[in-house]
Design a protein around this motif. Sequence first.
Motif, short mmCIF file in Angstrom:
data_model
loop_
_atom_site.label_atom_id
_atom_site.label_comp_id
_atom_site.label_asym_id
_atom_site.label_seq_id
_atom_site.Cartn_x
_atom_site.Cartn_y
_atom_site.Cartn_z
N ILE A 1 36.47 28.06 36.01
CA ILE A 1 36.96 29.36 36.50
C ILE A 1 36.25 29.75 37.80
CG2 ILE A 1 36.95 31.85 35.98
CD1 ILE A 1 37.34 30.95 32.96
N LEU A 2 34.92 29.57 37.82
CA LEU A 2 34.16 29.97 39.01
C LEU A 2 34.45 29.06 40.20
CD1 LEU A 2 30.84 31.07 37.29
CD2 LEU A 2 32.34 32.52 38.65
N VAL A 3 34.66 27.77 39.95
CA VAL A 3 35.02 26.86 41.06
C VAL A 3 36.36 27.32 41.65
CG1 VAL A 3 35.78 24.51 41.61
CG2 VAL A 3 33.68 24.86 40.30
N GLY A 4 37.34 27.61 40.77
CA GLY A 4 38.65 28.07 41.22
C GLY A 4 38.54 29.35 42.05
N LEU A 5 37.66 30.24 41.61
CA LEU A 5 37.49 31.51 42.34
C LEU A 5 36.81 31.31 43.69
CD1 LEU A 5 36.60 33.98 39.45
CD2 LEU A 5 38.59 34.08 40.95
N HIS A 6 35.87 30.39 43.75
CA HIS A 6 35.20 30.13 45.04
C HIS A 6 36.15 29.46 46.03
CE1 HIS A 6 31.14 31.69 44.62
NE2 HIS A 6 31.22 31.36 43.35
N VAL A 7 37.02 28.60 45.53
CA VAL A 7 38.04 27.98 46.40
C VAL A 7 38.96 29.09 46.93
CG1 VAL A 7 40.06 26.43 46.43
CG2 VAL A 7 37.94 25.70 45.30
N GLU B 1 37.21 40.92 49.46
CA GLU B 1 36.25 41.76 48.71
C GLU B 1 36.61 41.84 47.23
OE1 GLU B 1 34.67 44.64 52.33
OE2 GLU B 1 36.20 45.42 50.99
N GLN B 2 37.92 41.87 46.95
CA GLN B 2 38.36 41.89 45.55
C GLN B 2 37.89 40.62 44.82
OE1 GLN B 2 42.59 42.16 46.20
NE2 GLN B 2 42.67 44.25 45.44
N VAL B 3 38.08 39.47 45.49
CA VAL B 3 37.71 38.19 44.86
C VAL B 3 36.18 38.12 44.67
CG1 VAL B 3 37.79 35.66 45.06
CG2 VAL B 3 39.79 37.03 45.71
N GLU B 4 35.43 38.65 45.64
CA GLU B 4 33.95 38.67 45.51
C GLU B 4 33.55 39.45 44.26
OE1 GLU B 4 32.79 38.55 50.29
OE2 GLU B 4 32.73 40.44 49.19
N LEU B 5 34.21 40.58 44.04
CA LEU B 5 33.89 41.41 42.86
C LEU B 5 34.27 40.70 41.56
CD1 LEU B 5 34.91 44.92 44.22
CD2 LEU B 5 32.65 44.30 43.39
N LEU B 6 35.41 40.01 41.59
CA LEU B 6 35.84 39.28 40.39
C LEU B 6 34.84 38.16 40.07
CD1 LEU B 6 37.86 38.66 38.15
CD2 LEU B 6 39.25 37.40 39.79
N ILE B 7 34.36 37.46 41.10
CA ILE B 7 33.36 36.40 40.88
C ILE B 7 32.11 37.01 40.23
CG2 ILE B 7 31.74 34.82 42.06
CD1 ILE B 7 34.02 34.22 44.07
N ALA C 1 35.76 49.70 38.59
CA ALA C 1 36.01 50.94 39.34
C ALA C 1 36.01 50.65 40.85
CB ALA C 1 34.93 51.97 39.01
N GLN C 2 35.08 49.78 41.27
CA GLN C 2 34.96 49.45 42.69
C GLN C 2 36.20 48.72 43.21
OE1 GLN C 2 31.23 47.50 43.45
NE2 GLN C 2 31.56 47.41 45.63
N ILE C 3 36.71 47.76 42.44
CA ILE C 3 37.89 47.00 42.88
C ILE C 3 39.11 47.94 42.98
CG2 ILE C 3 38.91 46.13 40.70
CD1 ILE C 3 38.95 43.35 42.00
N ASN C 4 39.17 48.92 42.10
CA ASN C 4 40.29 49.86 42.16
C ASN C 4 40.14 50.84 43.32
OD1 ASN C 4 42.39 49.48 39.99
ND2 ASN C 4 40.49 49.22 38.84
N LEU C 5 38.90 51.19 43.63
CA LEU C 5 38.68 52.08 44.79
C LEU C 5 39.05 51.39 46.10
CD1 LEU C 5 35.32 53.93 43.99
CD2 LEU C 5 37.57 54.97 44.27
#
Lengths: 144, 111
Positions: A72-78, A94-100, B72-76
Amino acid sequence: MRRQSISKLFILSFTFLLCACQSLNIPQYDAKTDQSITKIQTQVNSLFVSIKANLHSEKSAEKHYQKRYQKILVGLHVLLTRQEALPHNTTTREQVELLIDSIEKLQQRHKLGFKNEKELKALQHLINRHFRAILTLELAKRKD
Amino acid sequence: MSKSITVESMLNKMLRAAKASVAQDWPKVADEATHQLQFMAQSIAAITSLAANGELTPEQARLDLDIAKNTAQINLITNAGLSKLMAQHTLDDALEAVKDTIDDVIGFDLL
């Protein structure tokens, strides 16, 4: 002569239009991002389903899920690298960084153990909200 | 339990801090920020309750809170158009406003 002038005018107008579009800084829909994020979401939900199924046995321990987290983490870093390469794409990056970060924290949380299905359900809901935000933005780009 | 905190009282403090943090951009982000701070206040209340009952260790509680904060951050950043840094700053300020009360209720440093 008149035809040449019209052609020049057309080329100039087209060039101006192209520059104007580029300077608007509008992120473009990326089908690969859409597909990748859906694929990773499936892997993450499959992880939760498996942990829930094994919840009260030794099989639910984090050590048995390390390869899944790694995939999962390899897929996200790609995916993150792709976002960094795409122009005007700061929000998705930024969204992907937060998901990682959240998946890494989920793995740390898994190491500490899950007691019941309620805990897992709450975390699954939170992680899915990350995916929903990323997909919402990507699909909105397609409408633009 | 004698010590307790309501979602409403947390939310009021968090909203005041967030409003000051975002300053002149508040009208643009008010709806989404209120929605996300309400979500954070509910998450904190749930985590506090589980930790107080011994169902979560301090470490588990902190990780659950971190994942809620990322949500919360991703939604903001998605719905209010804030940058990741600005969203983080706003949430940090909001959480700082309730930190002492929460840590006192829960008995350890959650925030």
